[in-house]
Motif scaffolding. Structure first.
Motif, PDB file in Angstrom:
ATOM      1  N   ASP A 199       0.842  -1.187   0.000  1.00  0.00           N
ATOM      2  CA  ASP A 199       0.000   0.000   0.000  1.00  0.00           C
ATOM      3  C   ASP A 199       0.883   1.244   0.000  1.00  0.00           C
ATOM      4  O   ASP A 199       1.601   1.509   0.969  1.00  0.00           O
TER       5      ASP A 199
ATOM      6  N   GLN B 152       0.200   4.410   0.304  1.00  0.00           N
ATOM      7  CA  GLN B 152      -0.114   5.328   1.396  1.00  0.00           C
ATOM      8  C   GLN B 152       0.521   4.867   2.698  1.00  0.00           C
ATOM      9  O   GLN B 152       1.136   5.661   3.424  1.00  0.00           O
TER      10      GLN B 152
ATOM     11  N   GLU C 256      -8.237   9.260   0.724  1.00  0.00           N
ATOM     12  CA  GLU C 256      -8.291   7.797   0.645  1.00  0.00           C
ATOM     13  C   GLU C 256      -9.420   7.352  -0.282  1.00  0.00           C
ATOM     14  O   GLU C 256      -9.267   6.401  -1.058  1.00  0.00           O
TER      15      GLU C 256
ATOM     16  N   ALA D 252      -8.292   8.068  -3.877  1.00  0.00           N
ATOM     17  CA  ALA D 252      -7.294   7.095  -4.327  1.00  0.00           C
ATOM     18  C   ALA D 252      -7.954   5.756  -4.665  1.00  0.00           C
ATOM     19  O   ALA D 252      -7.600   5.110  -5.661  1.00  0.00           O
ATOM     20  N   LYS D 253      -8.917   5.353  -3.855  1.00  0.00           N
ATOM     21  CA  LYS D 253      -9.645   4.102  -4.117  1.00  0.00           C
ATOM     22  C   LYS D 253     -10.439   4.208  -5.412  1.00  0.00           C
ATOM     23  O   LYS D 253     -10.425   3.293  -6.246  1.00  0.00           O
TER      24      LYS D 253
ATOM     25  N   ARG E  72      -1.356   8.566  -8.956  1.00  0.00           N
ATOM     26  CA  ARG E  72      -1.457   7.589  -7.872  1.00  0.00           C
ATOM     27  C   ARG E  72      -0.587   8.021  -6.686  1.00  0.00           C
ATOM     28  O   ARG E  72      -1.021   7.988  -5.525  1.00  0.00           O
TER      29      ARG E  72
ATOM     30  N   ASN F 117      -2.064   9.299  -2.896  1.00  0.00           N
ATOM     31  CA  ASN F 117      -1.674   8.510  -1.719  1.00  0.00           C
ATOM     32  C   ASN F 117      -0.730   9.277  -0.797  1.00  0.00           C
ATOM     33  O   ASN F 117      -0.830   9.171   0.425  1.00  0.00           O
TER      34      ASN F 117
END
Length: 402
Positions: free
Chosen positions: A82, A84, A336, A339-340, A362, A366
């Motif tokens: 991940d 982030q 968040e 980003a999703k 991206r 993040n």
């Protein structure tokens, strides 16, 4: 020649091994360009970094944010895990080399954003295309921090909550005039007209946003209450407003132009009028800053002011500061969600954008989420008045009543 290159890579590798030893707060694996893998930390590895080739040591020392950002964009650096959480692991380790050099913000070089340059900077980011933003923003097309009143709130609900929260703070009365500086895709002015019967004007420097807002106003049947123009706030003359709002715009103004912003607010606001400023704020002790990678690729000419700077400029214009609220955690959650959504829309994004662009966005989404979650950045709403305003309710209860 091959021997020299090999020696240079060996030196780079030694530098990397030393730097990576205490870089993250979590255990991680690093795979070097020659295939060697090293685990840093104890216990199970949480993520993996893959270095396909060395990043010049001088570049990392001079500007780690730019060096690593470009390396990721151009696939010299790969990550498994991940993104982030990886950046948060970096931020949590304040004693590391990069922690001390602060990858999130640097003191900004002096950049004067005149009207011509401001238009160019805004168009660089916001005129990518409405269709691109539709793929990952919420249904209201709101590109700023949401306001999550409960854990169950969707992103769309959080954005509606935010607009409603701002309009309540402005204590709007039917027939009043409202100016929205940097109106985005128009959700705030449309809500103000529809729910509070005010006459609102939105201004933007994005031609893409302008066309979209005009269409939304027409579809809502609110032409009698709303107008939107493609213009810089400094070009607005001979107009006065009862309320002025700006959401996520002052970050584009520049350090040396902050005084100009508040001076113009003073000139545009009626006596007793209210203004709300919603913006990202830096956490450095005395000054704001910028991120060099974001400045180069995402928001050219941007500057994140420190809240002390902003309050200082309000004081110089003799505004009365009425309310200050931090929404830091709300912006972390908003990012968040973005980003999703971005990842879910990837098949469609890939039809029009190349891999460098996709990796750039991206990383941007993040990294920003990590910055707010870890307190590297904050976001505040400032409510202030020109002269005294005794019409605001005595207590804050009105902000939380439906």
């Amino acid at each position: 020649m091959g021997s020299v290159l090999s020696d240079l890579k060996g030196i780079d590798k030694l530098f990397y091994k030393t730097m990576l030893k205490d870089l993250f707060s979590d255990t991680c694996t690093v795979k070097f360009w020659d295939g060697e893998e090293v685990i840093y930390g104890e216990g199970d590895s949480k993520f993996k970094l893959i270095l396909h080739e060395p990043i010049p040591k001088a570049d990392i020392i001079a500007d780690p944010s730019l060096a690593f950002g470009e390396a990721y964009m151009h696939q010299k650096l790969e990550v498994e895990g991940d993104i982030q959480k990886i950046i948060e692991s970096l931020y949590h380790n304040l004693d590391s080399f990069l922690g001390k050099n602060n990858m999130s913000t640097k003191v900004a070089k002096k950049i004067s954003n005149n009207i011509k340059k401001s238009k160019k900077n805004i168009q660089h980011h916001y005129d990518i295309g409405n269709e691109f933003y539709k793929l990952w923003l919420d249904d209201t097309m709101t590109y700023s921090c949401g306001y999550f009143e409960s854990d169950d709130d969707t992103l769309t609900q959080a954005q509606k909550n935010k607009v409603n929260h701002i309009l309540k703070k402005l204590n709007l009365k039917e027939g009043q005039t409202l100016l929205d500086i940097g109106c985005g895709w128009g959700e705030l002015i449309i809500s103000a007209a529809r729910n509070h019967k005010v006459k609102a004007m939105g201004i933007t420097l994005s031609s893409e946003q302008l066309s979209a807002v005009k269409k939304k106003i027409e579809n809502a049947g609110l032409d009698d209450l709303l107008e939107v123009k493609l213009m810089d706030y400094r070009e607005l003359k001979d107009r006065k407003f009862d309320r002025i709002v700006s959401v996520g715009m002052i970050e584009h103004v520049g350090k040396d132009r902050l005084h100009e912003y508040f001076s113009n607010i003073n000139n545009l606001l009626n006596a007793g009028g209210l203004s709300l400023l919603h913006c990202i704020t830096g956490i450095r002790n005395n000054e704001g800053g910028t991120n060099s990678w974001i400045d180069k690729y995402i928001f050219p000419g941007g500057y994140i002011p420190n809240y002390r700077e902003l309050i200082g400029h309000m004081a110089k214009e003799e505004f009365y500061l009425l309310d200050v609220e931090s929404l830091r955690r709300h912006y972390g959650r908003t990012l968040e969600n973005w980003a999703k959504n971005f990842e879910q829309a990837l098949p469609l994004i890939q039809k029009s954008k190349d891999e460098v662009f996709i990796r750039m966005w991206r990383l941007y989404l993040n990294a920003c989420a990590a910055s707010f979650n870890c307190g590297k950045l904050d976001i505040h709403q400032f409510l202030f008045s020109k002269n005294i305003n005794n019409e605001i309710p005595w207590c804050r209860n009105y902000l939380y009543q439906s």
